[in-house]
Design a protein around this motif. Structure first.
Motif, PDB file in Angstrom:
ATOM      1  N   PHE A  41       0.828  -1.204   0.000  1.00 28.37           N
ATOM      2  CA  PHE A  41       0.000   0.000   0.000  1.00 28.37           C
ATOM      3  C   PHE A  41       0.865   1.257   0.000  1.00 28.37           C
ATOM      4  O   PHE A  41       0.683   2.151  -0.822  1.00 28.37           O
ATOM      5  CB  PHE A  41      -0.922  -0.002   1.226  1.00 28.37           C
ATOM      6  CG  PHE A  41      -1.722   1.259   1.389  1.00 28.37           C
ATOM      7  CD1 PHE A  41      -2.915   1.427   0.703  1.00 28.37           C
ATOM      8  CD2 PHE A  41      -1.289   2.276   2.228  1.00 28.37           C
ATOM      9  CE1 PHE A  41      -3.661   2.594   0.855  1.00 28.37           C
ATOM     10  CE2 PHE A  41      -2.026   3.442   2.382  1.00 28.37           C
ATOM     11  CZ  PHE A  41      -3.219   3.594   1.694  1.00 28.37           C
TER      12      PHE A  41
ATOM     13  N   VAL B 103      -4.962   2.690  -5.579  1.00 30.88           N
ATOM     14  CA  VAL B 103      -5.417   3.126  -4.261  1.00 30.88           C
ATOM     15  C   VAL B 103      -6.745   3.862  -4.430  1.00 30.88           C
ATOM     16  O   VAL B 103      -6.906   4.635  -5.373  1.00 30.88           O
ATOM     17  CB  VAL B 103      -4.369   4.042  -3.590  1.00 30.88           C
ATOM     18  CG1 VAL B 103      -4.887   4.585  -2.272  1.00 30.88           C
ATOM     19  CG2 VAL B 103      -3.061   3.295  -3.391  1.00 30.88           C
TER      20      VAL B 103
ATOM     21  N   ASP C 106      -5.394   3.150   5.100  1.00 34.81           N
ATOM     22  CA  ASP C 106      -4.479   2.054   4.803  1.00 34.81           C
ATOM     23  C   ASP C 106      -5.114   0.721   5.200  1.00 34.81           C
ATOM     24  O   ASP C 106      -6.212   0.692   5.764  1.00 34.81           O
ATOM     25  CB  ASP C 106      -3.099   2.289   5.444  1.00 34.81           C
ATOM     26  CG  ASP C 106      -3.000   1.927   6.909  1.00 34.81           C
ATOM     27  OD1 ASP C 106      -4.003   1.499   7.528  1.00 34.81           O
ATOM     28  OD2 ASP C 106      -1.890   2.070   7.459  1.00 34.81           O
TER      29      ASP C 106
END
Length: 132
Positions: free
Chosen positions: A37, A100, A120
């Motif tokens: 991430f 993302v 996250d």
């Protein structure tokens, strides 16, 4: 300056001189997922990595640490890490292109920043911002 807390305990009233934040450390239940991430956000692993119990990523001159806490679950909301970037809109397009999903598109905040944020894999909020 010193003020008395009790008869024999002094209290320093002048605050310490803080020069900078060295690093922020976040817990993760899945190091590999968390590292992937943050790499998609553009941070670079400088120590540790997907299989480590502790990883350090570079965010410019600052550091973001991840510590593996498997089995502890997702923490309740605790706050937000705010990362200043040169161009909020370009950063938004870049992280979306890297897979993302931010919570919302960039917007101007009443406190004088343009920003957007995402969450996250462990529930920590991460904002990209720039003063207006």
């Amino acid at each position: 300056m010193i003020a008395a807390l009790a008869d024999d305990e002094p209290l320093l009233t002048d605050p310490p001189s803080i020069e900078s934040i060295s690093a922020i450390t976040l817990s993760t239940g899945d190091m590999a997922h968390a590292v992937a991430f943050y790499e998609r956000l553009g941070l670079e692993v400088v120590a540790g990595g997907p299989d480590a119990s502790f990883t350090t990523l570079a965010a410019g001159q600052q550091r973001l640490n991840l510590t593996a806490e498997a089995g502890r679950g997702t923490p309740a909301w605790w706050g937000r890490v705010i990362l200043h970037v040169g161009d909020v809109d370009a950063s938004y397009r870049a992280v979306v292109a890297r897979g993302v999903e931010p919570e919302f598109e960039p917007r101007d905040a009443p406190w004088g920043e343009r920003y957007f944020h995402m969450v996250d894999p462990d529930g920590h909020e991460i904002s990209f911002a720039r003063p207006l």
